[in-house]
Design a protein around this motif. Structure first.
Motif, PDB file in Angstrom:
ATOM      1  N   GLY A  84     -12.080  70.777 -24.573  1.00  0.00           N
ATOM      2  CA  GLY A  84     -12.700  69.491 -24.884  1.00  0.00           C
ATOM      3  C   GLY A  84     -12.355  68.386 -23.901  1.00  0.00           C
ATOM      4  N   CYS A  85     -11.671  68.705 -22.777  1.00  0.00           N
ATOM      5  CA  CYS A  85     -11.303  67.679 -21.790  1.00  0.00           C
ATOM      6  C   CYS A  85     -12.569  67.006 -21.269  1.00  0.00           C
ATOM      7  CB  CYS A  85     -10.546  68.313 -20.622  1.00  0.00           C
ATOM      8  SG  CYS A  85     -10.324  67.198 -19.214  1.00  0.00           S
ATOM      9  N   SER A  86     -12.600  65.652 -21.365  1.00  0.00           N
ATOM     10  CA  SER A  86     -13.755  64.941 -20.825  1.00  0.00           C
ATOM     11  C   SER A  86     -13.321  64.103 -19.620  1.00  0.00           C
ATOM     12  CB  SER A  86     -14.413  64.074 -21.910  1.00  0.00           C
ATOM     13  OG  SER A  86     -13.432  63.341 -22.613  1.00  0.00           O
ATOM     14  N   GLY A  87     -12.122  64.432 -19.087  1.00  0.00           N
ATOM     15  CA  GLY A  87     -11.603  63.684 -17.950  1.00  0.00           C
ATOM     16  C   GLY A  87     -12.351  64.008 -16.670  1.00  0.00           C
ATOM     17  N   HIS A  89     -11.611  64.493 -12.973  1.00  0.00           N
ATOM     18  CA  HIS A  89     -10.386  64.702 -12.215  1.00  0.00           C
ATOM     19  C   HIS A  89     -10.595  64.351 -10.741  1.00  0.00           C
ATOM     20  CE1 HIS A  89      -8.338  66.265 -15.649  1.00  0.00           C
ATOM     21  NE2 HIS A  89      -9.214  67.223 -15.821  1.00  0.00           N
ATOM     22  N   VAL A  90     -10.198  63.116 -10.383  1.00  0.00           N
ATOM     23  CA  VAL A  90     -10.362  62.668  -8.991  1.00  0.00           C
ATOM     24  C   VAL A  90      -9.519  63.530  -8.051  1.00  0.00           C
ATOM     25  CG1 VAL A  90     -10.965  60.280  -9.502  1.00  0.00           C
ATOM     26  CG2 VAL A  90      -8.556  60.915  -9.333  1.00  0.00           C
ATOM     27  N   GLU A  91      -8.454  64.169  -8.606  1.00  0.00           N
ATOM     28  CA  GLU A  91      -7.562  64.994  -7.766  1.00  0.00           C
ATOM     29  C   GLU A  91      -8.330  66.124  -7.084  1.00  0.00           C
ATOM     30  OE1 GLU A  91      -7.090  64.338 -10.971  1.00  0.00           O
ATOM     31  OE2 GLU A  91      -5.070  63.555 -11.320  1.00  0.00           O
ATOM     32  N   TRP A  92      -9.404  66.591  -7.738  1.00  0.00           N
ATOM     33  CA  TRP A  92     -10.147  67.697  -7.158  1.00  0.00           C
ATOM     34  C   TRP A  92     -10.745  67.302  -5.809  1.00  0.00           C
ATOM     35  CZ3 TRP A  92     -12.883  69.030 -12.396  1.00  0.00           C
ATOM     36  CH2 TRP A  92     -11.973  69.727 -13.207  1.00  0.00           C
ATOM     37  N   GLY A  93     -11.061  66.002  -5.674  1.00  0.00           N
ATOM     38  CA  GLY A  93     -11.657  65.533  -4.417  1.00  0.00           C
ATOM     39  C   GLY A  93     -10.692  65.692  -3.257  1.00  0.00           C
ATOM     40  N   SER A  94      -9.395  65.323  -3.493  1.00  0.00           N
ATOM     41  CA  SER A  94      -8.415  65.404  -2.410  1.00  0.00           C
ATOM     42  C   SER A  94      -7.795  66.792  -2.315  1.00  0.00           C
ATOM     43  CB  SER A  94      -7.311  64.363  -2.641  1.00  0.00           C
ATOM     44  OG  SER A  94      -6.597  64.680  -3.822  1.00  0.00           O
ATOM     45  N   GLY A  95      -7.945  67.598  -3.379  1.00  0.00           N
ATOM     46  CA  GLY A  95      -7.400  68.956  -3.375  1.00  0.00           C
ATOM     47  C   GLY A  95      -5.912  69.014  -3.644  1.00  0.00           C
ATOM     48  N   GLN A  96      -5.308  67.870  -3.964  1.00  0.00           N
ATOM     49  CA  GLN A  96      -3.877  67.902  -4.287  1.00  0.00           C
ATOM     50  C   GLN A  96      -3.546  66.898  -5.389  1.00  0.00           C
ATOM     51  OE1 GLN A  96      -1.641  66.882  -0.804  1.00  0.00           O
ATOM     52  NE2 GLN A  96      -2.344  64.762  -0.785  1.00  0.00           N
ATOM     53  N   ALA A  97      -2.448  67.174  -6.085  1.00  0.00           N
ATOM     54  CA  ALA A  97      -2.051  66.317  -7.206  1.00  0.00           C
ATOM     55  C   ALA A  97      -0.560  66.437  -7.445  1.00  0.00           C
ATOM     56  CB  ALA A  97      -2.800  66.750  -8.471  1.00  0.00           C
ATOM     57  N   ASP A  98       0.004  65.359  -8.030  1.00  0.00           N
ATOM     58  CA  ASP A  98       1.376  65.421  -8.511  1.00  0.00           C
ATOM     59  C   ASP A  98       1.331  66.107  -9.878  1.00  0.00           C
ATOM     60  OD1 ASP A  98       3.839  64.929  -9.741  1.00  0.00           O
ATOM     61  OD2 ASP A  98       4.097  63.014  -8.685  1.00  0.00           O
ATOM     62  N   ALA A  99       2.062  67.207 -10.010  1.00  0.00           N
ATOM     63  CA  ALA A  99       1.983  68.005 -11.246  1.00  0.00           C
ATOM     64  C   ALA A  99       2.323  67.174 -12.481  1.00  0.00           C
ATOM     65  CB  ALA A  99       2.926  69.207 -11.147  1.00  0.00           C
ATOM     66  N   LYS A 100       3.147  66.129 -12.327  1.00  0.00           N
ATOM     67  CA  LYS A 100       3.547  65.308 -13.475  1.00  0.00           C
ATOM     68  C   LYS A 100       2.434  64.351 -13.901  1.00  0.00           C
ATOM     69  CE  LYS A 100       7.389  63.411 -11.971  1.00  0.00           C
ATOM     70  NZ  LYS A 100       7.408  64.028 -10.627  1.00  0.00           N
ATOM     71  N   ASP A 101       1.511  64.050 -12.981  1.00  0.00           N
ATOM     72  CA  ASP A 101       0.488  63.043 -13.276  1.00  0.00           C
ATOM     73  C   ASP A 101      -0.851  63.629 -13.680  1.00  0.00           C
ATOM     74  OD1 ASP A 101       2.310  61.106 -12.665  1.00  0.00           O
ATOM     75  OD2 ASP A 101       1.650  60.872 -10.580  1.00  0.00           O
ATOM     76  N   PHE A 102      -1.080  64.887 -13.367  1.00  0.00           N
ATOM     77  CA  PHE A 102      -2.404  65.459 -13.624  1.00  0.00           C
ATOM     78  C   PHE A 102      -2.606  65.576 -15.135  1.00  0.00           C
ATOM     79  CE2 PHE A 102      -5.794  68.353 -14.142  1.00  0.00           C
ATOM     80  CZ  PHE A 102      -6.529  68.373 -12.967  1.00  0.00           C
ATOM     81  N   SER A 103      -3.580  64.831 -15.678  1.00  0.00           N
ATOM     82  CA  SER A 103      -3.753  64.847 -17.132  1.00  0.00           C
ATOM     83  C   SER A 103      -5.188  65.126 -17.526  1.00  0.00           C
ATOM     84  CB  SER A 103      -3.309  63.513 -17.744  1.00  0.00           C
ATOM     85  OG  SER A 103      -4.131  62.469 -17.288  1.00  0.00           O
ATOM     86  N   CYS A 104      -5.348  65.848 -18.623  1.00  0.00           N
ATOM     87  CA  CYS A 104      -6.641  66.075 -19.265  1.00  0.00           C
ATOM     88  C   CYS A 104      -6.719  65.159 -20.482  1.00  0.00           C
ATOM     89  CB  CYS A 104      -6.754  67.518 -19.748  1.00  0.00           C
ATOM     90  SG  CYS A 104      -6.927  68.708 -18.417  1.00  0.00           S
ATOM     91  N   THR A 105      -7.891  64.605 -20.738  1.00  0.00           N
ATOM     92  CA  THR A 105      -8.053  63.687 -21.859  1.00  0.00           C
ATOM     93  C   THR A 105      -9.358  63.970 -22.575  1.00  0.00           C
ATOM     94  OG1 THR A 105      -6.910  61.974 -20.581  1.00  0.00           O
ATOM     95  CG2 THR A 105      -8.084  61.241 -22.538  1.00  0.00           C
ATOM     96  N   GLN A 106      -9.297  63.932 -23.904  1.00  0.00           N
ATOM     97  CA  GLN A 106     -10.532  63.871 -24.682  1.00  0.00           C
ATOM     98  C   GLN A 106     -10.559  62.479 -25.310  1.00  0.00           C
ATOM     99  OE1 GLN A 106     -11.337  65.386 -28.749  1.00  0.00           O
ATOM    100  NE2 GLN A 106     -12.495  66.967 -27.687  1.00  0.00           N
ATOM    101  N   TYR A 107     -11.509  61.644 -24.852  1.00  0.00           N
ATOM    102  CA  TYR A 107     -11.596  60.276 -25.352  1.00  0.00           C
ATOM    103  C   TYR A 107     -12.189  60.277 -26.754  1.00  0.00           C
ATOM    104  CZ  TYR A 107     -10.576  59.162 -20.544  1.00  0.00           C
ATOM    105  OH  TYR A 107      -9.964  59.095 -19.325  1.00  0.00           O
ATOM    106  N   ASP A 108     -11.906  59.204 -27.495  1.00  0.00           N
ATOM    107  CA  ASP A 108     -12.411  59.063 -28.869  1.00  0.00           C
ATOM    108  C   ASP A 108     -13.808  58.462 -28.797  1.00  0.00           C
ATOM    109  OD1 ASP A 108     -12.664  58.828 -31.586  1.00  0.00           O
ATOM    110  OD2 ASP A 108     -10.811  57.709 -31.890  1.00  0.00           O
ATOM    111  N   GLN A 109     -14.744  59.264 -28.292  1.00  0.00           N
ATOM    112  CA  GLN A 109     -16.060  58.706 -27.987  1.00  0.00           C
ATOM    113  C   GLN A 109     -16.849  58.317 -29.223  1.00  0.00           C
ATOM    114  OE1 GLN A 109     -16.735  62.082 -25.487  1.00  0.00           O
ATOM    115  NE2 GLN A 109     -17.013  60.831 -23.677  1.00  0.00           N
ATOM    116  N   ALA A 110     -16.483  58.860 -30.400  1.00  0.00           N
ATOM    117  CA  ALA A 110     -17.234  58.555 -31.616  1.00  0.00           C
ATOM    118  C   ALA A 110     -16.735  57.274 -32.288  1.00  0.00           C
ATOM    119  CB  ALA A 110     -17.136  59.729 -32.587  1.00  0.00           C
ATOM    120  N   ASN A 111     -15.721  56.613 -31.694  1.00  0.00           N
ATOM    121  CA  ASN A 111     -15.164  55.423 -32.348  1.00  0.00           C
ATOM    122  C   ASN A 111     -16.156  54.262 -32.304  1.00  0.00           C
ATOM    123  OD1 ASN A 111     -13.683  53.377 -33.410  1.00  0.00           O
ATOM    124  ND2 ASN A 111     -12.049  53.426 -31.880  1.00  0.00           N
TER     125      ASN A 111
END
Ligand SMILES: [Zn+2]
Length: 201
Positions: A84-87, A89-111
């Motif tokens: 359900g991740c709706s994030g 991921h800008v990291e895919w553009g650069s091809g690299q990421a800090d493992a501690k910062d890479f996050s998946c998010t499902q926003y509360d879109q029905a709120n």
């Protein structure tokens, strides 16, 4: 009204718009009756939201899998998005990421619970309130951070001001609806977590 015999104020209750069942009541009885009516409204809301959640189309697509370079070590990080991740991921553009910062998010879109919450001199514009986001850090070195968990978007030192009794009642009604919707988000967190833990098994 006033008791015609004693001259004392009387509290009268009726469940009927035609007032066919008027009865003298104590304040405690009136409060208990109001609490029961609120509970009935809450149950009806809960049932409606549960029904909505259960009939929403289940996501059938597989969570996205990917490999990027760890920006600290250069080593490849193989990951799978949270269900359900709706994030985006800008990291895919650069091809690299800090493992501690890479996050998946499902926003509360029905709120749809919007309240004019202001801060200081700002009187506030209607905005979504108490959204429940579900997050995971899929390649975090601390495995506990990988397990999907919730974050509630709240503000402090912010107020909804100038409320008369009807205005306050409207806020309470909206918050009751939001709490019922938060229970639906709770069920979604349990589902996403089970999906994640099932993948690890
Ligand atoms: Zn993701």
């Amino acid at each position: 009204m006033t008791d015609p015999d004693t001259g004392q104020p009387m509290l009268l209750l009726s469940r009927d718009a035609s007032l066919g069942d008027l009865q003298v009541a104590t304040t405690d009885q009136a409060i208990t009756g109001a609490a029961m009516a609120h509970a009935a409204i809450g149950n009806a809301l809960q049932l409606a939201l549960d029904y909505q959640a259960s009939t929403q189309q289940r996501r059938t697509e597989q969570p996205r899998t990917w490999t990027i370079a760890d920006s600290l070590t250069g080593m490849p990080l193989k990951g799978t998005c949270m269900s359900g991740c709706s994030g985006f991921h800008v990291e895919w553009g650069s091809g690299q990421a800090d493992a501690k910062d890479f996050s998946c998010t499902q926003y509360d879109q029905a709120n749809t619970t919007e309240l004019p919450i202001g801060c200081g001199g700002d009187s506030g514009k209607d905005g979504p309130t108490l959204s429940v986001e579900i997050k995971s850090y899929p390649v975090h070195p601390d495995e506990a951070m990988r397990i999907p968990h919730a974050a509630v978007e709240v503000t402090e030192d912010h107020y909804i001001e100038d409320l008369d009794p009807n205005g306050l009642a409207a806020v309470i009604d909206k918050l009751e609806q939001r709490v019922a919707a938060m229970r639906v988000r709770h069920a979604e967190l349990v589902r996403i977590r089970n999906e994640y833990l099932g993948r690890q098994a």
